[in-house]
Design an enzyme around this catalytic site. Structure first.
Site, PDB file in Angstrom:
ATOM      1  N   GLY A 186       1.094  -0.574  -5.811  1.00 10.66           N
ATOM      2  CA  GLY A 186      -0.158  -0.983  -6.431  1.00 10.66           C
ATOM      3  C   GLY A 186      -0.774   0.158  -7.218  1.00 10.66           C
TER       4      GLY A 186
ATOM      5  NE  ARG B 146       3.288  -4.424  -4.467  1.00 11.70           N
ATOM      6  CZ  ARG B 146       2.524  -3.476  -3.940  1.00 11.70           C
ATOM      7  NH1 ARG B 146       3.113  -2.483  -3.290  1.00 11.70           N
ATOM      8  NH2 ARG B 146       1.213  -3.509  -4.055  1.00 11.70           N
TER       9      ARG B 146
ATOM     10  CG  ASP C 189       2.481   2.342   3.360  1.00  5.95           C
ATOM     11  OD1 ASP C 189       2.504   1.766   2.256  1.00  5.95           O
ATOM     12  OD2 ASP C 189       2.296   1.736   4.431  1.00  5.95           O
TER      13      ASP C 189
ATOM     14  CB  THR D 277      -3.055   3.583  -1.993  1.00  8.18           C
ATOM     15  OG1 THR D 277      -3.595   2.403  -1.390  1.00  8.18           O
ATOM     16  CG2 THR D 277      -3.148   4.722  -0.990  1.00  8.18           C
TER      17      THR D 277
ATOM     18  CG  ASP E 249      -5.211  -0.377   0.346  1.00 11.81           C
ATOM     19  OD1 ASP E 249      -6.080  -0.990  -0.292  1.00 11.81           O
ATOM     20  OD2 ASP E 249      -4.016  -0.724   0.391  1.00 11.81           O
TER      21      ASP E 249
ATOM     22  CG  ASP F 271      -3.230   2.474   3.450  1.00  6.99           C
ATOM     23  OD1 ASP F 271      -3.136   3.384   2.606  1.00  6.99           O
ATOM     24  OD2 ASP F 271      -2.527   1.437   3.397  1.00  6.99           O
TER      25      ASP F 271
ATOM     26  NE  ARG G 165      -1.561  -1.762   2.463  1.00  9.17           N
ATOM     27  CZ  ARG G 165      -0.429  -1.069   2.515  1.00  9.17           C
ATOM     28  NH1 ARG G 165       0.727  -1.678   2.359  1.00  9.17           N
ATOM     29  NH2 ARG G 165      -0.447   0.230   2.743  1.00  9.17           N
TER      30      ARG G 165
END
Length: 320
Positions: free
Chosen positions: A11, A72, A103, A125, A127, A129, A171
């Site tokens: 992303g 992707r 990741d 990212t 996120d 995360d 997510r």
């Protein structure tokens, strides 16, 4: 080392272009040739590669998305696809690669390093995360995008006397919801990491209404145990308060990166080039306590992300 490559994968996130710019210009400054690999690992397999000049990255630091585009790649996960990627690397004489992504992208970088290609990963990212770094590239811009949306929604919500659920990305990580909700003065913040009580959410809404409050904002992380529509239905049934839903979606990934993300991406991109020049491989660049640092990629990916519970507790105190 004479020639390195840079790619963006997975992303997109605001600040990726600033990171690309830093890799290219730091590389050229240090006497390296730099090539851009388009469309991530998919472009690597297909040889979609071009040499980058200083002018190639002019006027991009303020732009969202990624000039190298992204994708992707399921093919890269296969033995056949991976071998094609290694052949392309050899054909183009690429001696090191900087990978910018989340990741999954870092896992791909580690696999390249294990195959003998020195590879450095940058956390691109929204996120936030990845546990090994305090902040990922794009996170700050995303929460500011959400914050702007909250302000707009609050205006119309006040006019109609409604409650509004704002669903954000992340997510299984609730950081976007947590940070944007705290900064935006949300009445309730629902994240995947913490159990929530619908009755507690309803109680806050009723208490606010009883003291004359004309609006209520509920921030919901997409990975939470219940979706927006189920929560809205329960609230309306239990309180009689009208609820509207706003799912921000990919608007959170776009837009001009904040100053923080531009500076962070620039620092990380330059650090990645330094690591390659030093002969390092399989390193993930991050930031800890305002210091740019690096970890072994496998070590970085094995770290468990923990939500800031003190910050979450503060949101409950301030939203009474």
């Amino acid at each position: 080392m004479k020639k390195i490559g840079v790619l963006t994968s997975g992303g997109d996130s605001p600040g990726m272009n600033a990171a690309i710019r830093a890799v290219v210009r730091a590389g050229i400054y240090n006497g390296l040739k730099v090539v851009g690999i388009k469309r991530g690992y998919e472009g690597l397999i297909n040889g979609d590669i071009e040499e980058m000049k200083l002018s190639s990255v002019a006027d991009i630091i303020h732009r969202g998305g990624t000039m190298l585009r992204t994708a992707r790649s399921e093919a890269f996960k296969t033995e056949e696809g991976f071998k094609k990627a290694l052949n392309v690397i050899k054909i183009f004489g690429i001696e090191g690669i900087v990978v910018i992504g989340g990741d999954g992208s870092l896992k791909g970088a580690e696999r390249l390093s294990q195959a003998g290609i020195p590879t450095i990963g940058l956390p691109g990212t929204i996120d936030n995360d990845l546990a090994y770094t305090d902040y990922t590239i794009g996170f700050d811009t995303a929460i500011n995008t959400v914050l702007h949306a909250i302000s707009n929604i609050r205006d119309t919500s006040t006019s109609h006397g409604r409650a509004n659920i704002v669903e954000v990305m992340g997510r299984h990580c609730g950081d976007i919801a947590l940070y944007a909700g705290l900064a935006g003065g949300a009445e309730s913040i629902i994240v995947p990491e913490e159990e929530f009580s619908i009755d507690e959410v309803c109680k806050r809404l009723i208490q606010g209404k009883n003291r004359g409050k004309l609006h209520s904002i509920i921030i919901l992380a997409e990975g939470a145990s219940k979706n927006s529509y189920a929560i809205a239905k329960e609230i309306e049934e239990k309180t009689g308060i009208e609820v509207r839903i706003t799912i921000l979606g990919h608007i959170q990934r776009g837009g001009s990166p904040t100053a923080f993300d531009r500076i962070l991406a620039s620092q990380m991109g330059s650090k990645a080039v330094d690591l390659l020049i030093q002969g390092k491989k399989s390193r993930a660049v991050g930031i800890k306590g305002n210091e740019i640092c690096d970890f072994d990629i496998l070590e970085a990916l094995s770290m468990k992300k923990k939500m800031n519970k003190d910050l979450y507790a503060l949101t409950k105190i301030l939203s009474i």
